[in-house]
Design a protein around this motif. Structure first.
Motif, short mmCIF file in Angstrom:
data_model
loop_
_atom_site.label_atom_id
_atom_site.label_comp_id
_atom_site.label_asym_id
_atom_site.label_seq_id
_atom_site.Cartn_x
_atom_site.Cartn_y
_atom_site.Cartn_z
N ARG A 96 -12.06 7.15 7.92
CA ARG A 96 -12.35 5.74 8.21
C ARG A 96 -13.56 5.27 7.43
NH1 ARG A 96 -11.33 5.04 14.75
NH2 ARG A 96 -9.05 5.07 14.65
N ASP A 99 -12.35 4.55 4.02
CA ASP A 99 -11.59 3.29 4.06
C ASP A 99 -12.51 2.08 4.17
OD1 ASP A 99 -9.25 4.70 3.88
OD2 ASP A 99 -8.76 4.58 6.01
N SER A 100 -13.70 2.30 4.72
CA SER A 100 -14.66 1.19 4.88
C SER A 100 -15.56 1.02 3.68
CB SER A 100 -15.52 1.43 6.14
OG SER A 100 -14.71 1.42 7.30
#
Length: 387
Positions: A96, A99-100
């Motif tokens: 995550r 992805d950020s």
């Protein structure tokens, strides 16, 4: 954006004399960065998987990773926990972060268990169950899975032969794993028979049916696919799924491992593949009954028929779908916070052709299942080498 593993490191598992939790963490962190070919200054975020639950007097451990190198100072660092799936929870949080927008994410999983007295070990592990129902279970968490094994035997018949076959398979596989805690081929007969060295521990589970108390650590470096393709290696996540189920076993049919089933369904759909496409699977054999039920939950066999896979060699290293070519938790050991990260390291090594004696020939696609509690926290990853 697809996250990729571009570096990894793995300590030996076992009773590691002279090591501390901090030294376990910092060694694998430094080795993973070196393996990826990046420096501490390149790291955008740090995630530490550490169960603890009383194993370490030092809590609030995320910043221990910063002890690896002063250049990690001021990097965001977070500790995550999800029982025996803590390592996979850390991996998922790392994905995550990529992805950020974080370019490189360092994920570490670690646990030091062997310095804790025996009775306290059992009490700490039992915290991964629902205490209002299971808090007084004799033999601790082994007792919880002993009850599961007893219920499975009642529904589907005595499966002691299959459990012994699973234990023997995983111990045989672990002989060639340099990171494994127990590198000894115990053989089917030893695993099958009760003896002074292999007594019953809980219900129908003998000592050879139970994973080991271990110290150890593992680490991976994650980045985005575009960056990964410019590096020396790139192991991509075709899927990474997390399914959380009810904690009380009374709210579920515990013999179905429905959270495991759902996680596999979601991951295979996301990856666009079937079980037949997988080259091997690393699965969570905290107890042999868990691996048996996982065969059925992932869809390899009908309910109650998983024993055939073990007894007929389907899941052997040279079988149609090798399961736990590393030796699994049964042989490798199970330092709680490290296990899920370890599974991702060893799967990456397989896909990179760097797994040595445990190498599955022509490994193309690897599946991972890691669970916390009795199929409460369920994580499935499907990995594919793209460089």
């Amino acid at each position: 954006m697809t996250a990729c593993i571009v570096g990894w490191a793995h300590s030996r598992f076992g009773k590691l004399e002279g090591e501390t939790l901090e030294s376990l963490i910092t060694k694998v962190a430094a080795e993973a960065l070196e393996h990826a070919g990046i420096g501490p200054e390149d790291v955008g975020e740090i995630v530490l998987g550490h169960f603890n639950a009383g194993f370490s007097a030092q809590d609030f451990t995320a910043s221990l990773v910063l002890q690896t190198d002063d250049r990690l100072r001021f990097k965001p660092a977070t500790r995550v926990e999800n029982a025996c799936a803590t390592g996979s929870a850390a991996v998922r949080q790392g994905i995550r972060a990529v992805d950020s927008g974080a370019r490189f994410v360092l994920v570490v999983g670690a646990e030091q268990m062997t310095t804790t007295p025996g009775p306290e070990i059992g009490a700490n592990l039992l915290k991964a169950s629902y205490l209002p129902e299971d808090g007084d279970t004799p033999a601790g968490f082994a007792g919880v899975f002993g009850k599961i094994a007893h219920a499975y035997f009642q529904r589907h018949g005595d499966q002691s032969d299959a459990l012994a076959a699973i234990a023997a398979k995983n111990h045989k596989n672990g002989v060639e794993n340099p990171y494994a805690q127990m590198r000894k081929d115990l053989g089917y007969d030893f695993c099958r028979q009760e003896s002074e060295k292999n007594p019953y521990v809980a219900g129908p589970l003998k000592r050879t049916d139970c994973s080991l108390v271990s110290d150890g650590a593992a680490a991976i470096v994650l980045t985005d696919a575009t960056t990964a393709l410019s590096m020396r290696r790139a192991i991509a996540f075709r899927a990474n799924e997390h399914v959380q189920d009810f904690l009380p076993m009374s709210k579920r049919d515990i013999l179905l491992f429905e959270g495991c089933e759902q996680a596999w369904v979601q991951a295979l759909k996301k990856a666009g593949v079937t079980l037949d496409d997988l080259s091997f699977v690393e699965t969570h054999d905290c107890f042999t009954i868990a691996e048996l039920i996982e065969y059925e939950a992932m869809g390899l066999a009908k309910r109650g028929e998983g024993a055939k896979l073990a007894l007929e060699g389907y899941t052997a290293k040279d079988g149609k779908l090798p399961v736990n070519p590393s030796g699994g938790l049964k042989s490798k050991g199970h330092p709680i916070g490290a296990t899920g990260v370890s599974m991702h390291v060893l799967t990456s090594m397989q896909l990179a052709g760097e797994a040595g004696g445990i190498q599955v020939p022509n490994a193309k696609l690897g599946g991972i299942f890691n669970m916390g509690g009795a199929a409460v926290a369920n994580y499935v990853s499907i990995l594919d080498r793209i460089r």
